[in-house]
Motif scaffolding. Structure first.
Motif, PDB file in Angstrom:
ATOM      1  N   SER A  30       0.838  -1.203   0.000  1.00 44.95           N
ATOM      2  CA  SER A  30       0.000   0.000   0.000  1.00 44.95           C
ATOM      3  C   SER A  30       0.872   1.253   0.000  1.00 44.95           C
ATOM      4  O   SER A  30       0.487   2.284  -0.552  1.00 44.95           O
ATOM      5  N   LEU A  31       2.057   1.135   0.594  1.00 45.73           N
ATOM      6  CA  LEU A  31       2.998   2.257   0.555  1.00 45.73           C
ATOM      7  C   LEU A  31       3.403   2.556  -0.891  1.00 45.73           C
ATOM      8  O   LEU A  31       3.381   3.709  -1.334  1.00 45.73           O
ATOM      9  N   GLY A  32       3.750   1.500  -1.642  1.00 51.75           N
ATOM     10  CA  GLY A  32       4.122   1.684  -3.049  1.00 51.75           C
ATOM     11  C   GLY A  32       2.982   2.294  -3.848  1.00 51.75           C
ATOM     12  O   GLY A  32       3.176   3.217  -4.642  1.00 51.75           O
ATOM     13  N   LEU A  33       1.761   1.787  -3.605  1.00 54.74           N
ATOM     14  CA  LEU A  33       0.589   2.336  -4.303  1.00 54.74           C
ATOM     15  C   LEU A  33       0.415   3.809  -3.975  1.00 54.74           C
ATOM     16  O   LEU A  33       0.118   4.623  -4.861  1.00 54.74           O
ATOM     17  N   ALA A  34       0.615   4.147  -2.676  1.00 53.53           N
ATOM     18  CA  ALA A  34       0.414   5.534  -2.253  1.00 53.53           C
ATOM     19  C   ALA A  34       1.450   6.453  -2.890  1.00 53.53           C
ATOM     20  O   ALA A  34       1.118   7.555  -3.339  1.00 53.53           O
ATOM     21  N   VAL A  35       2.722   5.995  -2.947  1.00 62.42           N
ATOM     22  CA  VAL A  35       3.771   6.828  -3.549  1.00 62.42           C
ATOM     23  C   VAL A  35       3.460   7.071  -5.028  1.00 62.42           C
ATOM     24  O   VAL A  35       3.530   8.195  -5.526  1.00 62.42           O
ATOM     25  N   MET A 243      -4.997   7.359   0.821  1.00 60.24           N
ATOM     26  CA  MET A 243      -3.663   7.353   0.241  1.00 60.24           C
ATOM     27  C   MET A 243      -2.906   8.648   0.515  1.00 60.24           C
ATOM     28  O   MET A 243      -1.805   8.839   0.034  1.00 60.24           O
ATOM     29  N   GLY A 244      -3.518   9.535   1.316  1.00 53.51           N
ATOM     30  CA  GLY A 244      -2.884  10.824   1.517  1.00 53.51           C
ATOM     31  C   GLY A 244      -1.646  10.789   2.399  1.00 53.51           C
ATOM     32  O   GLY A 244      -0.796  11.657   2.319  1.00 53.51           O
ATOM     33  N   SER A 245      -1.544   9.779   3.265  1.00 57.59           N
ATOM     34  CA  SER A 245      -0.486   9.798   4.266  1.00 57.59           C
ATOM     35  C   SER A 245       0.389   8.554   4.172  1.00 57.59           C
ATOM     36  O   SER A 245      -0.111   7.437   4.159  1.00 57.59           O
ATOM     37  N   ILE A 246       1.720   8.771   4.107  1.00 60.55           N
ATOM     38  CA  ILE A 246       2.661   7.662   3.997  1.00 60.55           C
ATOM     39  C   ILE A 246       2.652   6.834   5.277  1.00 60.55           C
ATOM     40  O   ILE A 246       2.485   5.619   5.256  1.00 60.55           O
ATOM     41  N   LEU A 247       2.793   7.534   6.409  1.00 62.54           N
ATOM     42  CA  LEU A 247       2.805   6.850   7.690  1.00 62.54           C
ATOM     43  C   LEU A 247       1.471   6.144   7.921  1.00 62.54           C
ATOM     44  O   LEU A 247       1.412   5.044   8.466  1.00 62.54           O
ATOM     45  N   GLY A 248       0.398   6.794   7.461  1.00 63.45           N
ATOM     46  CA  GLY A 248      -0.932   6.208   7.593  1.00 63.45           C
ATOM     47  C   GLY A 248      -1.030   4.868   6.894  1.00 63.45           C
ATOM     48  O   GLY A 248      -1.564   3.910   7.452  1.00 63.45           O
ATOM     49  N   LEU A 283     -16.056   3.121   5.658  1.00 64.58           N
ATOM     50  CA  LEU A 283     -16.751   3.947   4.662  1.00 64.58           C
ATOM     51  C   LEU A 283     -18.000   4.580   5.251  1.00 64.58           C
ATOM     52  O   LEU A 283     -18.370   5.694   4.887  1.00 64.58           O
ATOM     53  N   LEU A 284     -18.659   3.844   6.162  1.00 63.52           N
ATOM     54  CA  LEU A 284     -19.857   4.402   6.781  1.00 63.52           C
ATOM     55  C   LEU A 284     -19.497   5.502   7.765  1.00 63.52           C
ATOM     56  O   LEU A 284     -20.160   6.536   7.835  1.00 63.52           O
ATOM     57  N   ALA A 285     -18.414   5.277   8.535  1.00 64.09           N
ATOM     58  CA  ALA A 285     -18.094   6.203   9.618  1.00 64.09           C
ATOM     59  C   ALA A 285     -17.219   7.364   9.151  1.00 64.09           C
ATOM     60  O   ALA A 285     -17.425   8.503   9.550  1.00 64.09           O
ATOM     61  N   ARG A 286     -16.211   7.064   8.341  1.00 66.59           N
ATOM     62  CA  ARG A 286     -15.267   8.102   7.894  1.00 66.59           C
ATOM     63  C   ARG A 286     -14.994   7.889   6.420  1.00 66.59           C
ATOM     64  O   ARG A 286     -13.971   7.298   6.054  1.00 66.59           O
ATOM     65  N   PRO A 287     -15.884   8.370   5.548  1.00 68.73           N
ATOM     66  CA  PRO A 287     -15.786   8.057   4.113  1.00 68.73           C
ATOM     67  C   PRO A 287     -14.421   8.386   3.505  1.00 68.73           C
ATOM     68  O   PRO A 287     -14.011   7.725   2.563  1.00 68.73           O
ATOM     69  N   ALA A 288     -13.699   9.360   4.053  1.00 69.61           N
ATOM     70  CA  ALA A 288     -12.424   9.726   3.437  1.00 69.61           C
ATOM     71  C   ALA A 288     -11.296   8.791   3.843  1.00 69.61           C
ATOM     72  O   ALA A 288     -10.173   8.931   3.379  1.00 69.61           O
ATOM     73  N   GLY A 289     -11.562   7.809   4.695  1.00 68.72           N
ATOM     74  CA  GLY A 289     -10.510   6.913   5.155  1.00 68.72           C
ATOM     75  C   GLY A 289      -9.913   7.437   6.444  1.00 68.72           C
ATOM     76  O   GLY A 289     -10.064   8.603   6.788  1.00 68.72           O
ATOM     77  N   LEU A 290      -9.217   6.577   7.197  1.00 73.44           N
ATOM     78  CA  LEU A 290      -8.731   6.953   8.523  1.00 73.44           C
ATOM     79  C   LEU A 290      -7.740   8.108   8.468  1.00 73.44           C
ATOM     80  O   LEU A 290      -7.740   8.980   9.312  1.00 73.44           O
ATOM     81  N   PHE A 291      -6.855   8.086   7.455  1.00 71.00           N
ATOM     82  CA  PHE A 291      -5.830   9.120   7.370  1.00 71.00           C
ATOM     83  C   PHE A 291      -6.024  10.019   6.151  1.00 71.00           C
ATOM     84  O   PHE A 291      -5.155  10.782   5.797  1.00 71.00           O
ATOM     85  N   GLY A 292      -7.153   9.888   5.494  1.00 73.55           N
ATOM     86  CA  GLY A 292      -7.352  10.584   4.224  1.00 73.55           C
ATOM     87  C   GLY A 292      -7.818  12.009   4.419  1.00 73.55           C
ATOM     88  O   GLY A 292      -8.386  12.366   5.451  1.00 73.55           O
ATOM     89  N   ARG A 293      -7.536  12.809   3.412  1.00 72.69           N
ATOM     90  CA  ARG A 293      -8.091  14.155   3.388  1.00 72.69           C
ATOM     91  C   ARG A 293      -9.324  14.122   2.504  1.00 72.69           C
ATOM     92  O   ARG A 293      -9.288  13.578   1.415  1.00 72.69           O
TER      93      ARG A 293
END
Lengths: 294, 332
Positions: A30-35, A243-248, A283-293
């Protein structure tokens, strides 16, 4: 005597370790995908196929050229990374002005081609890859036996993830990268060769997948389908983490691996689907993802 | 690079002046093409193997259902195999274990797929673009694992020896020709329904969401409701296609819920032309025919499909029907 929550301790810790290892692969992929997504705005559907290529590159280096595990750990990612760079130059770079979905479709096509070629060449059954002598055996941790290789995978994955995070967050190169993610045209105006940076970034992301493949080779049997099922879970991981956060993405990857491992202990039938269920809840609770903007 | 203005189907949309509505919203060119299609349906079973044609029509309907989402709402679902496959499983189970008539079985398969679509769609529309594609893919994989484990699907064996039964309890469908006319009717019904949806006021709102969702919202449309409804309609029709397929072939297996099936329907629609009325039908015909002739080539079929994907995306984004329409300056 050694029961925890009514579960024998060795079983619990054994599954936890398996979960941690799966988590290590989720985190690396997922890190590679995010980069890649950060700079190219493309979901690399070929990521699983490139993970598989890493494992096969290690196998080929050993069986065809007699090059061992440690050299393969360095060479395989370079080889696969170069194929990635060629793909980016030849195909992917033509799509940057189009809708993101075309990038997804193109890389999906590339994944089909890669998988099909390997299936023709090596068949669907797995090929064995021996654990290197230095890493065979097991440590006695008192409460369980821990195979050395598995411990190595977790540590190596952690080091790789943190190194990537450091490069992106703390170095000058990383600063260029983050700036280009925000506004590529402006960075180019400052004299940075953005197209080359994009190409190298794709190569780097692909190489990261290939390292994962080499690490996975001795654990799972090396086979053409080893990436495709994994990558769908990784997509769910990416949706959960954002995918906004690397550490995430690193944290989410490891955490979900552990959750999956625990599910195997307490409710084995649900272990294949638990990550997808978590995705639905997120998706129900935080549609943008845990670390997403948003 | 963050905002791109080219929408995924922009290449396939000729100028709006051509949107003149003739009979049933069909333009003159489309009416001619529809005439050709109906003539083909009527003549084909006497020239070609009916079982092959039925397979083709099931996939054509599947692709039309998929195209409703990607072509007219701009939503790329990468998990449509879930609805296709679940429709097939339910219809197969209803026909075999409960002994229901084929039309009721297909209806049950469709309703199940629609309900599944309602659940998956309401989750997936919470995110846009590539995330939407990844969510639908992940949810479909969940359905796949469910089908591997659930008792009624038969796991690796699937549901086998599903009886075709008697239509309305009266007309036996064991003869391929009898079955063919039923499949042709279902296909044509589904095809016309998709066309009707697209050309209704509701369909116009869908297209406006595809073109510019914030503007559609600012005009007062609840875009999420529209997107969800389109998702449910698309899933239901995919279910009809899968259910019909399992009744025709007497078998429902894991292949139909696997992610590679989701990829295949994307490929069919892409080859035919995203957002064209006749594209999915042509695309399905091309891909099913290709698979039929290349069946003994094993994994090379996957490679060829991959190559077609790459070629279509790089050089051929309008698809076959889109290119023909562009050459003739008509909308097909």
């Amino acid at each position: 005597m050694d029961d925890l929550f009514g579960i024998p301790a060795p079983l619990l810790f054994g599954q936890l370790l398996l979960g941690l290892i799966n988590g290590a692969f989720y985190a690396m992929l997922s890190l590679g995908l995010a980069v890649i997504f950060g700079l190219l705005n493309i979901v690399n559907m070929a990521h699983g196929a490139q993970f598989m290529m890493g494992a096969f590159a290690a196998w080929m280096l050993l069986n065809w050229l007699g090059i061992g595990y440690w050299a393969a750990l360095l060479l395989a990612p370079i080889i696969v990374g170069i194929t990635g760079i060629i793909l980016e130059k030849a195909f992917i770079s033509r799509l940057y002005k189009l809708d993101h979905l075309y990038g997804l479709l193109l890389t999906f096509g590339l994944a089909l081609i890669i998988e099909g070629v390997f299936r023709n060449e090596f068949g669907s059954s797995g090929l064995p890859y021996r654990i290197p002598a230095e890493l065979s055996g097991a440590w006695d941790l008192g409460f369980m036996f821990m195979p050395v290789y598995r411990g190595w995978v977790v540590i190596a994955a952690l080091i790789l993830c943190l190194a990537t995070w450091l490069i992106i967050e703390k170095t000058r190169l990383g600063a260029y990268l983050r700036a280009a993610t925000e506004n590529a045209a402006l960075v180019q105006a400052f004299g940075v060769n953005v197209p080359r940076m994009v190409t190298l970034t794709y190569g780097f992301g692909v190489a990261l997948a290939a390292v994962g493949g080499v690490l996975a080779a001795p654990i799972y049997s090396v086979n053409p389908q080893m990436g495709s099922n994994l990558i769908i879970v990784v997509f769910a991981v990416v949706v959960i983490g954002g995918m906004g956060s690397i550490l995430g993405s690193i944290l989410t990857g490891f955490a979900l691996g552990i959750v999956e491992g625990l599910t195997k202990v307490f409710w084995p039938e649900a272990s294949a689907t638990v990550i997808f269920v978590i995705m639905a809840i997120v998706l129900l609770a935080r549609p943008a993802g845990l670390f997403g903007r948003a | 690079m963050a905002d791109t203005t080219t929408t995924i189907t922009a290449a396939a949309i000729p100028d709006p002046a051509q949107e003149s509505h003739g009979v049933w919203g069909f333009t003159r060119a489309q009416l001619a093409a529809l005439g050709l299609l109906i003539a083909f349906l009527a003549v084909a079973p006497f020239l070609l193997y009916p079982v092959f044609l039925m397979k083709l029509l099931c996939f054509a309907l599947f692709a039309c259902a998929f195209n409703l989402l990607i072509g007219y709402v701009g939503l790329l679902s990468f998990g449509h195999a879930a609805y296709f496959g679940m429709g097939g499983y339910l219809a197969g189970h209803a026909a075999k274990a409960w002994g229901l008539t084929p039309e009721i079985s297909i209806l049950l398969g469709a309703v199940t797929a629609g309900l599944l679509g309602a659940v998956a769609g309401s989750l997936a529309i919470r995110r846009q673009g590539i995330y939407f594609a990844m969510i639908t893919l992940a949810l479909a994989q969940m359905v796949y694992f469910f089908c591997v484990q659930a008792p009624f699907t038969g796991g690796e064996d699937g549901i086998q020896a599903i009886p075709r039964g008697k239509l309305f309890g009266a007309i036996p469908l064991d003869q391929d020709m009898a079955m063919y006319w039923v499949v042709a009717a279902i296909f044509l019904g589904g095809f016309l329904l998709v066309h009707r949806i697209i050309h209704s006021p509701y369909g116009q709102v869908l297209k406006s969401i595809r073109e510019n969702e914030p503007r559609a919202t600012s005009l007062g449309y609840r875009t999420d409701d529209y997107k969800l409804m389109a998702f449910i309609l698309s899933a239901t029709l995919a279910g009809v296609a899968g259910a019909t397929k399992s009744i025709v072939f007497g078998i429902a297996t894991l292949t139909d819920v696997h992610w590679s099936m989701s990829g295949e329907v994307v490929l069919m629609t892409l080859v035919g032309g995203l957002g064209t009325v006749f594209g999915p039908v042509v695309g399905a015909a091309v891909i099913v025919t290709m698979q039929n002739y290349l069946a003994e080539m094993g994994a090379w079929v996957t490679v060829i499909q991959g190559v077609i994907f790459v070629l279509c995306v790089l050089a051929f984004r309008r698809g076959l029907v889109g290119e023909i329409g562009n050459a003739l300056k008509v909308k097909l």
